[in-house]
Design an enzyme around this catalytic site. Sequence first.
Site, PDB file in Angstrom:
ATOM      1  N   GLU A   1       0.878  -1.171   0.000  1.00 47.26           N
ATOM      2  CA  GLU A   1       0.000   0.000   0.000  1.00 47.26           C
ATOM      3  C   GLU A   1       0.915   1.221   0.000  1.00 47.26           C
ATOM      4  O   GLU A   1       1.508   1.568   1.005  1.00 47.26           O
ATOM      5  CB  GLU A   1      -0.903   0.031   1.238  1.00 47.26           C
ATOM      6  CG  GLU A   1      -1.841   1.215   1.247  1.00 47.26           C
ATOM      7  CD  GLU A   1      -2.625   1.321   2.549  1.00 47.26           C
ATOM      8  OE1 GLU A   1      -3.412   2.261   2.682  1.00 47.26           O
ATOM      9  OE2 GLU A   1      -2.414   0.476   3.431  1.00 47.26           O
TER      10      GLU A   1
ATOM     11  N   CYS B   1      -3.492   7.947   3.940  1.00 47.44           N
ATOM     12  CA  CYS B   1      -3.280   7.423   2.587  1.00 47.44           C
ATOM     13  C   CYS B   1      -4.491   7.678   1.705  1.00 47.44           C
ATOM     14  O   CYS B   1      -4.371   7.741   0.476  1.00 47.44           O
ATOM     15  CB  CYS B   1      -2.992   5.929   2.643  1.00 47.44           C
ATOM     16  SG  CYS B   1      -1.543   5.484   3.615  1.00 47.44           S
TER      17      CYS B   1
END
Length: 424
Positions: free
Chosen positions: A257, A296
Amino acid sequence: MTELLSNYLGGRWQAGSGVGTALFDPVLGNELVRVDATGLDLAAGFAFAREQGGAALRALNYRQRGELLAAVAKVLQANRDAYYDISTANSGTVKADTGIDVDGAIYTLSTYAKLAAGLPEGHFLPDGEAQSLAKDGSFATRHIRVPVDGLALFINAFNFPSWGLWEKAAPALLSGVPVVVKPATATAWLTQRMVKDVVDAGVLPAGALSIVCGSSAGLMDALAPQDVLSFTGSADTAALLRSHPAVAQYSVRVNIEADSINSAVLLPDAAPGTPAFDLFVKELAREMTQKAGQKCTAIRRAFVPAASFDAVAQAVGARLAKTVVGNPRNESVRMGSLVSRAQLSSIREGIATLRGAAQVLHDGSSAALVDADPAVACCVGPTLFGLATPDAVLANAVVHEIEVFGPVATLLPYANVAQAVAQV
């Protein structure tokens, strides 16, 4: 000297042999604790996790492992107040942002525990129905899912020291795979404390959960073919991990990620005064300021119809102007600090880069801080950039390539939906 946090590896607490790296309060600037992993026998610790922790987990069925997750959630809930204090001190978060991290983790664990109750009682999961491979039915096949014989190594980011661990550990433990977590150094205290509480409570088999605080040196070298790596962080680091022999030669499974310059699009029919317009403005301002923009999933590029550009800029700017920034211990503060001086420096550098590529629509850099010394605190007000025309958006590469991981976003006008989709 401040406390040196221990690592839990090989079924026992171990201190590193070095002086350690200091963790600081990003608002007050004082040293909190130190972390160090120098001298740890990672190979032996990983072997213990695979052989002892993995075997103990695989001896249980899915429902039983779900009960372990429920027990972990209870331990964390009982120590919740301490986690809030640590998050405020080490991450500079206001209570609402701490809740996302801490309470979000507890909720995630509880959810997986409930899901486990609906799984089969056996030691494998069916994967679809049986498929006949012969016309007369004499030969057939059925796929099943079983736990890998290795461990799951988590190299985590600094922004979610609680949720970052447990959102990954919950499905791993439920699947019968032991966990080794390496939290980001800057905010490792909360992760270490949570692991310590769970270990002290004795709710997991020995070797099922381990933690290494400090440098990540040697972690990749200790991986074996049946292991799994989960990394959250920069795309540059992710590229290095993918090229490591553990991945390139031994086929360690990798889940990454990494950076993403996320977008939100206001559609043409969402004119000023409509519920969709108001929601877009509210969400953009919230995503810029929640956890000081250190998410994020935060919106970095906000695409709007060219005709609505000025209205959106004014509405978002008005919301950002009301954002009180400073010491999260003050009840009036709505946005705390970045997590470290290094992160503050990175954000300032990114803002300077965007200043050279776009106009400033809202400048929070001069906003007064509440109960915080601007020379010490890692605080920065929200900054909204913008490009005036759709042609400028098409010609500008910087806003599509540079992610400033803080309270920063760019407003981008588009001429038609097809153009907006292409730019996203």
